[in-house]
Design an enzyme around this catalytic site. Structure first.
Site, PDB file in Angstrom:
ATOM      1  N   GLU B  47       0.795  -1.235   0.000  1.00  0.00           N
ATOM      2  CA  GLU B  47       0.000   0.000   0.000  1.00  0.00           C
ATOM      3  C   GLU B  47       0.820   1.273   0.000  1.00  0.00           C
ATOM      4  O   GLU B  47       0.282   2.354  -0.250  1.00  0.00           O
ATOM      5  CB  GLU B  47      -1.016  -0.010   1.155  1.00  0.00           C
ATOM      6  N   ASN B  48       2.121   1.174   0.243  1.00  0.00           N
ATOM      7  CA  ASN B  48       2.929   2.389   0.123  1.00  0.00           C
ATOM      8  C   ASN B  48       3.184   2.761  -1.341  1.00  0.00           C
ATOM      9  O   ASN B  48       3.770   3.804  -1.611  1.00  0.00           O
ATOM     10  CB  ASN B  48       4.248   2.235   0.886  1.00  0.00           C
TER      11      ASN B  48
END
Lengths: 233, 218
Positions: B47-48
């Site tokens: 998700e980064n």
């Protein structure tokens, strides 16, 4: 001639005064504007509100601004890696507002693109939605979240030109383009400055319209939080 | 014998399907990546801001600009893409992630999950967990069936602060595989050496025993 390049990080942050709101890019220690943070420690503005996904570690990144007690309030999604943070929070010196990570990202994006608020399903029914307006769309319960803007965005990119067109590198992009859009004044720290025309226009990630100052970082430590490797076969 | 950690992960890997875009909670990734069925192509989302990250780098090849959501150094694969956090969570919230596999402290009969507040510790924040459970098409929890002190973790109602309400579809533990359905929790698989009664004793809500109940095969 448009030239947004400033000579030093100190010059870039010279007008950051007490009490302002800063939007700071980065995920963990990845893609943080480390030179600008050092310059802020030197300049010493106090009572800062800082919007950033995390708050660094005790001796690097935003943790440095905690050590000097320059931060009054953090708006973050995860603040686990920092003993000073915990101490100041428990003593009441530091205020924290926790947001889900995607909500934080979208609040910044909304702030940058002129959308005052939006509904999201994230956090519905949880403590983080308490006190917030809720509704139902097509059977889905959602929470109203407001946009975030800030006085200054402090971001880190890989490469820039004098117009402030930016290209990020790998996962160091993260919150940087969003902070850039949501800051009234966006200061970009970069690793490389190239001649105008050298960036492939198709590959620009943040167009220069969002960027007001560009500074080439003097020194990049680029610390790694979890150095994980595999053995060579 | 119950499943060990490695076997829980192996069982979770059986949930993967060809072409899936999958987000793995912190702690699970590297273990699970070792058990992708042969010949199957899945893409891991971090998700980064990464789709299609690879294994840990060789020593000396770590890149500070290339970390996963657990802040561990990873590598690029052929076909990797990078993007900002808004687009990344757009993938999640927009229902484009086929499967999210996360850990949990508690799950309840309605599929609500508590996994971001550790009792007695400072609240560190949910990171991306609230977004993942609210947005992924399918949310599977992997966890130990009971706490180290033997307390139940599958409850009528979670008593820790919630990460999401009614979001979990399947629970994979060292004792069992349990589906969250509109009629209640259905025991679909069990560790070979346990009986359905053993599992019920370690579970607060009444379990519905699937007629097709079978032993977990890993």
């Amino acid at each position: 001639m448009i030239n947004k390049v400033v000579a030093s990080a100190a010059e870039a942050v010279a007008d950051i005064a007490d009490g302002v709101t800063l939007l700071v890019g980065g995920f963990g220690l990845c893609g943080i504007p480390e030179n600008l943070i050092h310059a802020l420690v030197d300049k010493g503005p106090m009572n800062l509100t800082v919007v950033a996904n995390n708050c660094g570690v005790d001796d690097f990144g935003l943790g440095l601004l905690l050590a000097t007690r320059q931060i009054k309030k953090m708006v973050s999604s995860y603040v686990g890696e920092n003993k000073i943070f915990e101490k100041q929070l428990l003593s009441g010196e530091l205020e924290v507002e926790l947001n889900p990570q995607g909500t934080l990202a979208e609040r910044l994006r909304a702030g940058g693109v002129g959308v005052p608020a939006f509904y999201t399903p994230t956090a519905y029914g949880t403590q983080l939605a308490e006190g917030k307006e809720t509704r139902e769309f097509n059977g889905r319960r959602v929470v109203l979240e407001c946009a975030i803007t800030g006085d200054f965005a402090l971001i880190k990119a890989f490469r820039a030109d004098r117009h402030g067109n930016l290209i990020y590198r790998k996962a160091a992009r993260n919150f940087n383009p969003l902070c850039a859009m949501a800051g009234k004044v966006c200061i970009a720290e970069v690793e490389q400055l190239v001649e105008i025309g050298e960036l492939d226009p198709d590959l620009v990630h943040t167009p220069g319209i969002f960027v007001h100052r560009v500074v080439v970082g003097e020194r990049f430590e680029k610390r790694i939080e979890q150095r994980t490797t595999r053995p060579r076969a | 014998m119950c499943l060990d950690r490695q076997e829980i992960v192996k069982r979770a890997a059986q949930e993967l399907r060809e072409g899936y875009y999958v987000n793995l909670g912190i702690g699970i990734p590297t273990l699970l990546a070792n058990h992708i069925p042969k010949g199957m192509e899945v893409v891991f989302h971090s998700e980064n801001g990464i789709l299609g990250y690879g294994a840990f780098p060789f020593e000396g090849e770590e890149d500070a600009d290339l970390i996963n959501a657990g802040k561990q150094t990873v590598t690029e694969l052929a076909g990797t893409s990078y993007f900002d956090s808004s687009l990344s969570f757009g993938m999640i919230r927009g229902g484009h992630i086929d499967l999210a596999i996360l850990g949990a402290m508690q799950v309840d009969a309605c599929g609500s999950i508590a996994n971001y507040v550790i009792p007695g510790k400072m609240v560190k924040g949910p990171g991306g967990a609230m977004d993942l459970v609210a947005g992924a098409k399918r949310v599977i929890v992997t966890m130990e069936h009971v706490t180290k002190n033997g307390e139940k973790k599958i409850l009528e109602k979670c008593n820790l602060p919630l990460t999401g309400v009614g979001v979990v579809t399947r629970i994979i533990t060292d004792y069992a595989v349990i589906d969250v359905t509109p009629i209640g929790l259905v025991l679909v698989e069990k560790a070979a050496d346990l009986t359905a009664e053993d599992i019920q004793r370690a579970t607060e809500p009444q379990l519905i025993i699937s007629p097709q109940l079978r032993d977990i095969a890993v």
